[in-house]
Scaffold this motif. Structure first.
Motif, PDB file in Angstrom:
ATOM      1  N   ILE A   1     -48.731  34.580 -36.795  1.00 38.99           N
ATOM      2  CA  ILE A   1     -49.994  34.194 -37.460  1.00 38.99           C
ATOM      3  C   ILE A   1     -49.747  33.909 -38.928  1.00 38.99           C
ATOM      4  CG2 ILE A   1     -52.242  35.063 -38.183  1.00 38.99           C
ATOM      5  CD1 ILE A   1     -52.367  36.593 -35.540  1.00 38.99           C
ATOM      6  N   ALA A   2     -49.006  34.844 -39.539  1.00 32.35           N
ATOM      7  CA  ALA A   2     -48.731  34.661 -40.963  1.00 32.35           C
ATOM      8  C   ALA A   2     -47.924  33.394 -41.213  1.00 32.35           C
ATOM      9  CB  ALA A   2     -47.982  35.883 -41.495  1.00 32.35           C
ATOM     10  N   LEU A   3     -46.901  33.146 -40.384  1.00 26.32           N
ATOM     11  CA  LEU A   3     -46.045  31.972 -40.569  1.00 26.32           C
ATOM     12  C   LEU A   3     -46.817  30.684 -40.349  1.00 26.32           C
ATOM     13  CD1 LEU A   3     -43.190  30.838 -40.982  1.00 26.32           C
ATOM     14  CD2 LEU A   3     -42.836  31.049 -38.511  1.00 26.32           C
ATOM     15  N   LEU A   4     -47.602  30.618 -39.276  1.00 25.62           N
ATOM     16  CA  LEU A   4     -48.362  29.407 -38.989  1.00 25.62           C
ATOM     17  C   LEU A   4     -49.470  29.182 -40.013  1.00 25.62           C
ATOM     18  CD1 LEU A   4     -48.606  29.774 -35.106  1.00 25.62           C
ATOM     19  CD2 LEU A   4     -47.192  28.151 -36.375  1.00 25.62           C
ATOM     20  N   SER A   5     -50.084  30.259 -40.474  1.00 21.57           N
ATOM     21  CA  SER A   5     -51.116  30.127 -41.499  1.00 21.57           C
ATOM     22  C   SER A   5     -50.524  29.596 -42.799  1.00 21.57           C
ATOM     23  CB  SER A   5     -51.787  31.475 -41.753  1.00 21.57           C
ATOM     24  OG  SER A   5     -52.413  31.959 -40.581  1.00 21.57           O
ATOM     25  N   PHE A   6     -49.326  30.103 -43.156  1.00 21.70           N
ATOM     26  CA  PHE A   6     -48.666  29.605 -44.363  1.00 21.70           C
ATOM     27  C   PHE A   6     -48.317  28.126 -44.220  1.00 21.70           C
ATOM     28  CE2 PHE A   6     -44.735  28.718 -46.713  1.00 21.70           C
ATOM     29  CZ  PHE A   6     -45.145  29.031 -48.001  1.00 21.70           C
ATOM     30  N   GLY A   7     -47.843  27.736 -43.025  1.00 18.67           N
ATOM     31  CA  GLY A   7     -47.504  26.331 -42.804  1.00 18.67           C
ATOM     32  C   GLY A   7     -48.728  25.444 -42.895  1.00 18.67           C
ATOM     33  N   ALA A   8     -49.835  25.902 -42.315  1.00 14.96           N
ATOM     34  CA  ALA A   8     -51.067  25.113 -42.386  1.00 14.96           C
ATOM     35  C   ALA A   8     -51.560  24.988 -43.824  1.00 14.96           C
ATOM     36  CB  ALA A   8     -52.134  25.758 -41.500  1.00 14.96           C
ATOM     37  N   TRP A   9     -51.429  26.081 -44.573  1.00 17.92           N
ATOM     38  CA  TRP A   9     -51.852  26.053 -45.981  1.00 17.92           C
ATOM     39  C   TRP A   9     -50.980  25.082 -46.787  1.00 17.92           C
ATOM     40  CZ3 TRP A   9     -49.131  27.956 -50.377  1.00 17.92           C
ATOM     41  CH2 TRP A   9     -49.867  27.947 -51.565  1.00 17.92           C
ATOM     42  N   GLN A  10     -49.693  25.040 -46.520  1.00 17.75           N
ATOM     43  CA  GLN A  10     -48.784  24.123 -47.203  1.00 17.75           C
ATOM     44  C   GLN A  10     -49.125  22.674 -46.873  1.00 17.75           C
ATOM     45  OE1 GLN A  10     -47.313  25.736 -49.760  1.00 17.75           O
ATOM     46  NE2 GLN A  10     -45.271  25.005 -49.183  1.00 17.75           N
ATOM     47  N   ASP A  11     -49.434  22.412 -45.592  1.00 21.88           N
ATOM     48  CA  ASP A  11     -49.808  21.052 -45.207  1.00 21.88           C
ATOM     49  C   ASP A  11     -51.076  20.607 -45.917  1.00 21.88           C
ATOM     50  OD1 ASP A  11     -47.646  20.843 -43.546  1.00 21.88           O
ATOM     51  OD2 ASP A  11     -48.733  21.414 -41.726  1.00 21.88           O
ATOM     52  N   LYS A  12     -52.033  21.517 -45.986  1.00 19.12           N
ATOM     53  CA  LYS A  12     -53.286  21.171 -46.641  1.00 19.12           C
ATOM     54  C   LYS A  12     -53.089  20.951 -48.135  1.00 19.12           C
ATOM     55  CE  LYS A  12     -58.051  22.770 -47.131  1.00 19.12           C
ATOM     56  NZ  LYS A  12     -59.009  23.844 -46.794  1.00 19.12           N
TER      57      LYS A  12
END
Length: 830
Positions: A527-538
């Protein structure tokens, strides 16, 4: 927004992962019992009827599960180690050495039944059968039956000749075998034991030291082997199944077999007879088969031990034993059935009982669980005439001693003080005494024989003199008030109403908490890894990646739980001393297991054959598969779809069925010898066995490669070949310069995948040869790394070393895959 939805969804999933063990209140008693009787057999019918009778009488529900006889022991060990053991299991006395030293979180696998049974309940059974259910001081099962080998013959095939009888000698057996046929598996140690015992041999001395090479052992083994290899009386390569089929088909008049197949032969309309195994002329003694006892054991993990103990007594009761005996020809262990008129009057049962009377009870020590592994290589060497019987047995005896000396020994199991027992003390009166509990006779005390009233046959603890008797009575039910009355010849001398509140203590179990915690941690990390990736994309305005993390989350979660976690756990296990003896109490030992792997005597042998096995299989898979694919890609061939379908069948049929068929073909009595008119035994010789298993796996793997390459060939533009033909380019040059370069993108991943699959191809080796033939100790002649690891884990029970082997295999494949992709530049196009 999507990230929040993903977070909420995973958090909803986590409570199930991080939850504690079920604390729901217990309902009514319900037991699970495993049995090993064949499906739709009379044994199963009698057993299931008995289960229904027990439920009707007690109201206790019983779930009966059939498991394979050959797999039952290992399945139970695995279930117990996972905290999922059934309440009751049918075990054999010769398996007690396998179970006795195994511990799960410091506890044995089975409940010690001494506190559960009263002396009168124990007295129902023959003392020999009770001893056969003991491992050390512990009583691990209630004996229900026993059996042994004997001489069985088809009266119709003797045609006026003298029928086998108890006065026959080995010379008589040999002479009759030449005329009417004799079969039994000479390489199976269980069938050698009667001859070994008849010649005066014993497996172990009184101290448990192996004596496999003493007292006529070599003479008996050579005599048995000569029946097949020298005299040709026993057909070459005879195994248990072929023996049974041959007798059933009227091909042999005599076999050495047990009562478990009697109903089968009767159904085959065979006029079957049974008699004692012959005498040894040298000493006049009958052959002495190993007598094994079957009994019902209660799992240590059972939460309903009182009910489970009652069920074990019921399934071993006089009525059930008699029903089994008369319908299935199993011999009863009940003391009262010895004189039963129906038992005595049954020629088959009484005949096998007479055979057992000259037999040898199977030892219940640790060595008995290892003796078959120690003898197998010795038998192979004598069978192939590579060693004398004496030298081979010397080797087996030394190996067994070494195996025992290197074994882990568990701490002695301790009883729960006061569980199902009650301490009483009273003044002795006149003459003999009887103890009654709730009106039922519990035990008897005989003047002058108190010393025999020991911790096994009577009380668990005892203190006595001429006037005072103190005893720990067994068979009490926790939280129930019992009325205890002691009477002498003149009347009541002691009376007590008492209750014991000591409850059962179940083995400590980590349950699923640790595993679920690990899974929950993995999920939170993702969750933490995917959330960080989504935040970076945004943040970087990567609109094309919108939602991608949500889409890959299920796949990543599945990989993490089903692949990454087990792999990392395997790495950890390889650094511990985990084994069956102390599973759950393992300690960190660093790289010691890896040192043992690389210094193992068979490391280079098994690694070399694994490489030969893998390279040869992959090479021929690709070459033959490509050849067939190219032929079937020719548009001039009619019925290509039908041909492809037919050629795909070997891959479509479940491999275990195909492998077992091939095994039957290559056996001495199989199709190959029938067609060639030969008597080959290809699976018995190392080199031929290696060639056979490779050929079978090539046959299994070619269809997949053919179909995969067929698709790649059809994707190559036909116009290139037409232009090449116009230019006069030969077919060979077309293949070299057009076909192969265009197939590179398919051949490279297919060959890599084929290498990894074949490297770990377990089922073909295991089902064809089980790694054998084994002419020495360590890996067998056809063992590859993965099959040898299985033996280390589930036969030797050395989980830490097996995990180390698995890690070595993993890095072998990782290094190969990395180098292969570097050399072939397989990832350049990505």
């Amino acid at each position: 927004m999507r990230t929040r939805v993903l977070l909420l969804a995973l958090l909803f999933f986590l409570p199930g992962c991080l939850g504690t063990d079920d604390d729901s209140p217990k309902g009514e008693s319900e037991l699970e019992v495993w049995y090993t009787f064949s499906a739709d057999s009379l044994e199963e019918e009698v057993f299931l009827t008995s289960i229904l009778d027990f439920t009707e009488q007690t109201g206790i529900k019983v779930e009966a599960t059939r498991v394979s006889y050959g797999d039952a022991d290992q399945l139970f060990i695995t279930a117990a180690q996972g905290g999922e053991a059934p309440d009751l299991l049918r075990i054999s006395s010769d398996s007690l050495g396998k179970f006795g030293e195994i511990r799960v979180n410091g506890q044995p696998l089975f409940e010690d039944l001494r506190p559960h049974l009263t002396p009168m309940e124990r007295a129902r059974y023959d003392s020999t059968s009770m001893d056969a259910m003991r491992y050390g001081d512990s009583l691990y099962a209630v004996p229900a039956s026993f059996d042994c080998l004997s001489l069985i013959y088809n009266k119709a095939l003797f045609d006026g000749r003298e029928l086998p009888n108890e006065n026959w000698t080995l010379e008589d057996l040999m002479a009759a075998g030449e005329d009417v046929g004799l079969e039994f598996p000479v390489k199976n140690a269980y069938w050698w034991f009667p001859f070994f015992g008849g010649y005066g041999g014993e497996l172990f001395d009184q101290n448990g030291t192996p004596t496999l090479n003493e007292n006529g052992a070599a003479d008996s083994l050579q005599w048995v082997m000569d029946l097949e290899t020298k005299h040709g009386i026993v057909p070459e390569g005879t195994q248990k199944i072929s023996m049974e089929n041959s007798f059933e088909n009227y091909d042999s008049a005599m076999i050495i077999d047990g009562p478990w197949n009697w109903n089968r032969y009767e159904k085959g309309m065979i006029d079957t007879g049974q008699t004692l195994l012959p005498k040894v002329s040298v000493n006049g003694d009958h052959l002495s088969p190993l007598v094994t006892y079957k009994g019902w054991a209660v799992s240590k993990q059972s939460t309903e031990k009182v009910a489970a103990a009652d069920l074990s007594l019921f399934l071993s009761s006089d009525d059930v034993q008699k029903e089994f005996a008369l319908k299935t020809y199993t011999m009863p262990t009940s003391s009262s059935l010895v004189d039963d008129s129906e038992i005595i009057g049954n020629e088959v049962i009484s005949g096998f009982i007479s055979q057992a009377n000259v037999g040898t009870p199977a030892p219940t020590n640790r060595g008995m669980a290892m003796v078959y592994d120690a003898l197998a290589p010795a038998f192979e060497q004598v069978y192939l005439n590579l060693s004398t019987a004496q030298d081979a047995l010397d080797m087996a005896d030394s190996e067994l001693e070494e195996m025992l000396s290197e074994s882990d020994w568990a701490d002695e199991a301790q009883l729960i003080e006061g569980y199902r027992t009650m301490d009483v003390a009273f003044d002795l009166g006149t003459g003999n005494h009887s103890i009654r509990v709730d009106g039922e006779l519990h035990s008897e005390i005989k003047r002058g024989a108190i010393s025999e009233y020991d911790s096994y046959t009577g009380c668990l603890t005892i203190a006595s003199d001429e006037s005072l008797f103190a005893c720990s009575l067994t068979g009490m039910i926790p939280s129930k008030e019992h009325v205890i009355v002691v009477e002498d010849e003149l009347g009541i001398v002691f009376e007590l109403n008492a209750i014991t509140e000591v409850e059962d203590e179940l083995p400590e179990s980590s349950g699923t908490t640790v595993v679920l915690y690990a899974i929950g941690s993995i999920a939170l990390s993702l969750i933490a890894l995917l959330s960080f990736g989504a935040w970076q994309d945004k943040k970087k305005n990567r609109t094309s990646a919108k939602g991608s993390h949500l889409y890959i989350a299920p796949a990543l979660l599945a990989l993490a739980i089903l692949t990454f976690y087990p792999v990392f756990y395997g790495f950890w296990l390889s650094l511990t001393d985990a084994s069956q003896t102390h599973l759950g109490d393992e300690a960190f030992i660093g790289l010691a297991n890896f040192l043992e792997v690389f210094t193992a005597e068979g490391f280079f042998k098994v690694t070399f054959f694994t490489i030969v096995w893998t390279v040869s299989n992959v090479f021929f898979h690709i070459v033959i598969g490509l050849f067939l694919a190219m032929i079937l890609n020719d548009s001039r061939i009619r019925g290509r779809v039908a041909y492809r379908t037919i050629m795909l069948l070997p891959w479509a049929i479940p491999s275990y069925i195909s492998v077992l068929i091939w095994r039957g073909i290559f056996e001495p009595s199989g199709l190959l010898n029938d067609l060639l008119g030969t008597n080959l035994n290809l699976l018995a010789e190392p080199t031929s066995a290696q060639i056979v298993v490779i050929l079978v796996n090539i046959w299994l793997g070619v269809p997949f490669m053919m179909m995969s390459l067929s698709g790649a060939l059809q994707a190559i533009p036909r116009g290139m070949y037409e232009a090449a033909e116009v230019d006069g380019i030969t077919a060979w040059d077309q293949f070299r310069h057009l076909t192969l370069p265009n197939l590179k993108s398919a051949l490279i991943p297919l060959s890599l995948l084929g290498f990894i699959w074949t490297f770990n191809m377990f089922n073909v080796i295991y089902l064809m040869t089980a790694g054998g033939p084994n002419l020495g100790y360590g890996p067998g002649s056809t063992d590859i790394l993965i099959t040898y690891v299985y033996d280390v884990a589930f036969i030797d029970g050395d989980y830490g070393v097996a995990a180390a082997w698995s890690v070595v295999i993993f890095f072998m494949l990782l290094i190969f895959s990395w180098r292969y992709m570097r050399i072939t530049k397989a990832t350049e196009g990505i």
